[in-house]
Design an enzyme around this catalytic site. Structure first.
Site, PDB file in Angstrom:
ATOM      1  N   VAL A 148       0.835  -1.201   0.000  1.00 13.20           N
ATOM      2  CA  VAL A 148       0.000   0.000   0.000  1.00 13.20           C
ATOM      3  C   VAL A 148       0.868   1.247   0.000  1.00 13.20           C
ATOM      4  CG1 VAL A 148      -1.959  -1.099   1.164  1.00 13.20           C
ATOM      5  CG2 VAL A 148      -0.193   0.034   2.538  1.00 13.20           C
ATOM      6  N   ASP A 149       2.139   1.097   0.372  1.00 14.51           N
ATOM      7  CA  ASP A 149       3.019   2.258   0.479  1.00 14.51           C
ATOM      8  C   ASP A 149       3.446   2.808  -0.885  1.00 14.51           C
ATOM      9  OD1 ASP A 149       2.923   2.175   3.227  1.00 14.51           O
ATOM     10  OD2 ASP A 149       4.635   0.824   3.370  1.00 14.51           O
TER      11      ASP A 149
END
Lengths: 483, 483
Positions: free
Chosen positions: B144-145
């Site tokens: 998700v980063d």
């Protein structure tokens, strides 16, 4: 009826993701009765718009625009947390409302709010009757808190329930898959300061096919740290992780909010953060388990993207019924949702007498909470399940829900603006009553000074100045001025 | 190839709402190559399952079950935050992985994770080559980063971006309609400790048709309280309210996390609560404005109910490509998403060399952040917008997303369990390095004692005990052990 009159619609208190569906229902239904209703005026920011003669002429909005607010969260015309002065103590504000209604030929009022606004509504019906005779005043239910009397449920609640149940299930799946080396306790903080309806909805996350080790902390059950920690520990040992749904309104055995521990940091600041961080801290201190917490806050009540279809339908139905009551000359009612059967879920709208609704708070029944106080019963499931049924997706554009804003064109003001002159009231009583809610010492100091100076007993500009101070700080001091 | 071999699939690090789409793609694609791939084994809880010989036989899952995990968030086989010992210092763990691969006739490894696991993958490729010869090892991107190198974006990010942009828009509409008498500053805390990709996505909430007074606090921009408060004040005065998206990774001018202020409450406890409460406190102290804050936490990365269709498609494509690399004998690659055009958005999959991906972190470019540091540029919009495009709704049952769990049947263990015996390593280095991350004094004390006792230099049961302590506390101490 001879010539058609106008209808005044005002939203009150906290918004929901479906309150605009009710607004659309009011306007769309009113347009079907041109022989009775000429225009629908909406108060800008609710009743404040009436006091300030800021009325929105909704007849200038296209049918497409009105249809589009059905899938837009928030209050399309603005709303407020503002409780009108009690007319038995101080008539100025009610008098102003009646003046505005008279000037704009308002023959029907629909007040869309929670328990407090039902009370306002009731008083308004009496005042308007005295001055204007045949005016209908009805209340339309709305509150995520689900605490209105008579009605089986409140529009706005089903969608929050769906959001919280979904989010709790999703995060629990996430945590379960990582618990071996990562977070073992996940906490989600939900709304509901007085009643645990929303917290109970979190319980739906787990069911017979989705086992989740879940603990719910209800405002109705006095919090005992020892019992709670023991339960967390047992569940974590058995399942590898635990999910906790905590209501912002959880209190300890002495009735003190868990989130209001009175602790201060090194600089003397009150400890911030909601109850989730307090509970998380206990888990860490007593068990040393790694935790994460989420605070859903406004996300839960504005999440139109995952609104419940049932909720959306009921929000429309109550708006429609409100107009129908008005058109048929009924006054002093609230369209209530009546449950006819659980499964298949069937409901209709029945007129509830307003005086039976006003100032009542429907608490979560004890038999909805499991005996140990940490979960929900089958009875609660039977009640809650139908309310979250169905999806009512908004349209999307560029990957995001396509929410709209209306033109919200105000009518030209016709009345004097200095209507508050000469207004005074005895502020000491409510000030004392609410002192316990104050969190900001500087605000408290400012008001104390004001009281000492006698402003609250002065008339004219003195009280005006104080009124301004008071009205601007009141919502900050007491978030529950209007439910 | 003569007889078909097996494929090992392992998820690593934090999960996303679409990582199971990648898992489904791997299994479904592998099933289309029976002449090359016999079975897909999944590590239970990722690489830990390989170390512990806990392998899930996915051939026992029906095509329907595999299809159903596509719409289920979390890691279907479990995942872990666990970084294998560096084989240059201590070969035990890598040796064990190779032993397991050998015993289960693993000829292909697909490691599904972020930057750290790309590095593990690279080392594993080398070790396996030495011992087993012709084994393919490839990495599949997930985080998700959004901070992996080479690939234009990372599967998992688009859905978080959609969730945060949607939630910010919804809550901002809510606040706007009530600001006159209620909350004037709304804060949403989002993930992204090192890079502001998710925070930037919050900027999509506002666009040309949805004006929202929005401030974004990026980890890339050193936080200055004075400038920030001035901006909040200006915006609130102009618009009546402000929405703030704050990244958990925001740091002050000295590089100290804003959420790590070192403040203590009356009992000496570290002040809990994320950066949102810190920022909220500043707003209250400096401006006296009423605020609310939400902490999205795990909700954002598990919100499968509002996953991006683009993200879902890319998550499938990388899984599929991973298997195709394996089948065609390619090793040491990562299927990267290559952007061909912004509008219309076009992309394909290109093989990135793993050594160019491993241990790289792709930061948010400075020209994605507006000059004043509080917003996003058009360039950022062009990049972000296509990634949140489209909806990929899960099916619902009884009003809730119908998420599934697999049978996850483990194979019978065949290898000795005491493989760690004789294992030792020099723990002092990582202990020193990570000391700054420790938050729990008791954990620190326990480990210090362990070191003093020389456990970390002992072999056999002593090191085993310490390993257990270490492995259980390490993720709690340093949440970023594996990205």
């Amino acid at each position: 009826m001879t010539t058609p009159g106008n209808l005044l619609y005002a939203q009150s208190g906290g918004v929901t993701s479906v309150i605009n569906i009710t607004a659309a229902a009011v306007i769309e239904t009113a347009r079907r009765y041109p022989e009775t209703i000429h225009k629908v005026y909406a108060g800008k920011d609710g009743i404040l718009g009436v006091l300030n003669e800021e009325l929105i002429d909704t007849s200038l909005e296209s049918p497409e625009a009105i249809r589009a607010i059905r899938h837009t969260p928030s209050g399309a015309f603005g709303t407020c947390r503002y409780k009108l002065q009690d007319p038995d103590i101080q008539k100025t504000e009610f008098k102003r409302v009646v003046d505005v209604c008279e000037r704009y030929d308002i023959r029907h009022v629909l007040y869309n709010g929670g328990g407090d606004s039902a009370d306002t509504c009731l008083k308004l019906a009496q005042q308007l009757k005295v001055r204007m005779g045949n005016v209908t005043v009805n209340h339309i239910p709305k509150t995520v808190d689900n605490d209105l009397a008579i009605t089986d449920c409140c529009p706005g609640f089903g969608s929050v329930a769906k959001y919280i149940a979904t989010s709790t299930r999703e995060a629990s799946f996430d945590v379960a898959s990582m618990a071996r080396t990562s977070t073992k306790v996940f906490i989600i903080e939900v709304m509901g300061r007085h009643a645990g309806w929303i917290a109970a909805a979190g319980g739906l996350a787990a069911d017979s096919t989705n086992s989740i080790p879940l603990i719910i902390l209800f405002p109705e059950i006095p919090f005992e740290r020892g019992r709670f920690i023991q339960r967390v520990s047992d569940m974590e040992r058995a399942n590898g992780y635990v999910s906790i749904v905590v209501s912002e309104g959880v209190r300890d055995e002495n009735g003190v909010f868990l989130s209001d521990q009175g602790t201060r940091d090194a600089f003397g600041h009150a400890q911030l953060g909601g109850v989730a961080s307090v509970v998380a801290n206990m888990v860490k201190e007593d068990l040393g388990l790694k935790y994460h917490y989420a605070i859903a806050d406004y996300l839960q009540r504005s999440a139109r993207h995952i609104a419940s279809k049932t909720d959306a339908e009921q929000a429309y139905a109550v708006g429609q019924a409100g107009v129908e009551y008005a058109v048929s000359g009924r006054s002093g009612f609230m369209p209530a949702i009546r449950r006819l059967s659980d499964e298949p879920y069937e409901w209709d709208i029945a007129a509830a007498e307003l005086h039976k609704v006003a100032n009542q708070e429907k608490m979560l029944p004890r038999d909805f909470i499991s005996e140990d106080g940490f979960g929900i019963t089958d009875q609660a499931r039977r009640y809650l399940q139908p309310l979250i049924h169905g999806e009512d997706y908004p349209p999307y554009k560029d990957g995001l829900p396509q929410y709209v804003r209306l033109k919200n064109q105000l009518v030209q003001k016709q009345l004097p603006a200095n209507w508050r002159d000469g207004d005074w009231t005895i502020w000491s009583w409510p000030l004392t009553k609410r002192a316990s809610c104050w969190t900001s010492r500087s605000v408290l100091a400012a008001i104390t000074t004001a009281i000492r100076c006698g402003w609250f007993l002065q008339t004219s500009s003195g009280s005006m100045a104080f009124c301004r101070v008071w009205n601007s700080v009141r919502p900050a001091i007491d978030p529950d001025v209007v439910g």
